[in-house]
Scaffold this motif. Structure first.
Motif, mmCIF file in Angstrom:
data_model
loop_
_atom_site.group_PDB
_atom_site.id
_atom_site.type_symbol
_atom_site.label_atom_id
_atom_site.label_comp_id
_atom_site.label_asym_id
_atom_site.label_seq_id
_atom_site.Cartn_x
_atom_site.Cartn_y
_atom_site.Cartn_z
ATOM 1 N N ARG A 1 -6.280 30.981 23.603
ATOM 2 C CA ARG A 1 -6.387 30.896 22.153
ATOM 3 C C ARG A 1 -5.712 32.118 21.562
ATOM 4 N NH1 ARG A 1 -12.044 31.214 19.388
ATOM 5 N NH2 ARG A 1 -11.386 33.307 18.820
ATOM 6 N N ASP B 1 -10.641 32.522 15.150
ATOM 7 C CA ASP B 1 -11.487 31.348 15.346
ATOM 8 C C ASP B 1 -10.807 30.096 14.825
ATOM 9 O OD1 ASP B 1 -14.649 32.996 14.649
ATOM 10 O OD2 ASP B 1 -13.440 32.832 16.452
ATOM 11 N N ASN B 2 -10.931 29.047 15.598
ATOM 12 C CA ASN B 2 -10.388 27.747 15.242
ATOM 13 C C ASN B 2 -8.875 27.687 15.240
ATOM 14 O OD1 ASN B 2 -12.654 26.216 15.166
ATOM 15 N ND2 ASN B 2 -12.946 26.311 12.975
ATOM 16 N N SER B 3 -8.206 28.668 15.776
ATOM 17 C CA SER B 3 -6.764 28.497 15.941
ATOM 18 C C SER B 3 -6.540 27.577 17.144
ATOM 19 C CB SER B 3 -6.087 29.842 16.159
ATOM 20 O OG SER B 3 -6.589 30.472 17.307
ATOM 21 N N PRO B 4 -5.451 26.822 17.136
ATOM 22 C CA PRO B 4 -5.225 25.860 18.209
ATOM 23 C C PRO B 4 -5.096 26.539 19.569
ATOM 24 C CG PRO B 4 -3.766 25.428 16.366
ATOM 25 C CD PRO B 4 -4.398 26.745 16.105
ATOM 26 N N TYR C 1 -9.291 34.955 24.699
ATOM 27 C CA TYR C 1 -9.947 33.723 25.132
ATOM 28 C C TYR C 1 -9.054 32.916 26.064
ATOM 29 C CZ TYR C 1 -13.509 34.479 21.564
ATOM 30 O OH TYR C 1 -14.530 34.987 20.814
#
Lengths: 113, 114
Positions: A94, A98-101, A31
């Motif tokens: 990224r 998911d949702n890692s900073p 990402y």
């Protein structure tokens, strides 16, 4: 800088000219994101990519296009620069699930005269 | 429509005291919240995060509190140090199955004075 290089770091261009900003990562993360930072607006998402040739629009995508032909490079193009696109542009990756900073590059300051 | 709001553009705190930065959000789909710190001429750097299943997360001098019913989060820095002087951005994301797109607030400039 988490292996992120943005180039150029500074650019001045004239209204109506095309401009391409480059983001290069060394760690092959899937990402990648382009944000712009403006006073009073914080950071706003322009486009993002979730793989080679897979890109999608963010909230302020008008006037911008992106390309990702290789995992490591994410290019942002201003097709015909306008003064409203004077801003600081940040690329982010990224590195985790998911949702890692997100990790950000050091930015490109673009001035459109 | 600003979905993440930081209503205080600036904050000045004495060294050694507590700094409290606030953030409000409107999108009830947000389930992950982060704070970033930004120095001039550098990119934002991740500071601390919290999932919506928690109401507090602590990391050294930094603590983030989440009040879901009020759609409010805050960052506490104690004790504040001069090196904490920076712009702090609150950010939020929602699991949407594709990418963790962060929505940022407008930032709060913190100045820690001697």
């Amino acid at each position: 800088d988490a292996g992120i290089t943005q180039s150029p770091r500074h650019k001045v261009t004239e209204t109506g000219t095309p401009v391409t900003l480059r983001c290069h990562q060394t760690e092959n993360h899937r990402y990648m994101y382009w944000y712009r930072q403006d006073p009073g607006h914080g950071l706003r998402l322009i486009h993002y990519s979730y793989g080679v040739k897979d890109t999608d629009k963010g909230e302020v995508s008008d006037g911008y296009s992106v390309s990702r032909s290789k995992t490591e490079d994410f290019l942002l193009t201003l097709e015909s620069a306008t003064s409203s696109q004077t801003s600081v542009y940040f690329c982010a990756i990224r590195p985790g699930q998911d949702n890692s900073p997100l990790h950000f590059g050091n930015g490109t300051r673009l001035t459109v005269t | 429509d600003q979905q993440v709001k930081q209503n205080s553009p600036s904050l000045s705190v004495q060294e050694g005291r507590i700094s409290i930065l606030n953030c409000d959000y409107t999108n009830s789909m947000f389930d992950y919240f982060l704070w970033y710190k930004k120095y001039p001429a550098e990119g934002p750097t991740f500071l601390i995060s919290i999932s919506s299943i928690k109401d507090k997360n602590e990391d050294g001098r930094f603590t983030v509190f989440l009040n879901k019913s009020a759609k409010h989060l805050s960052l506490h820095i104690v004790p504040s140090q001069p090196g904490d002087s920076a712009v702090y951005f609150c950010a939020a994301s929602a699991m949407d199955g594709t990418a963790s797109k962060l929505t940022f607030g407008t930032g709060t400039r913190l100045q820690v004075t001697l």
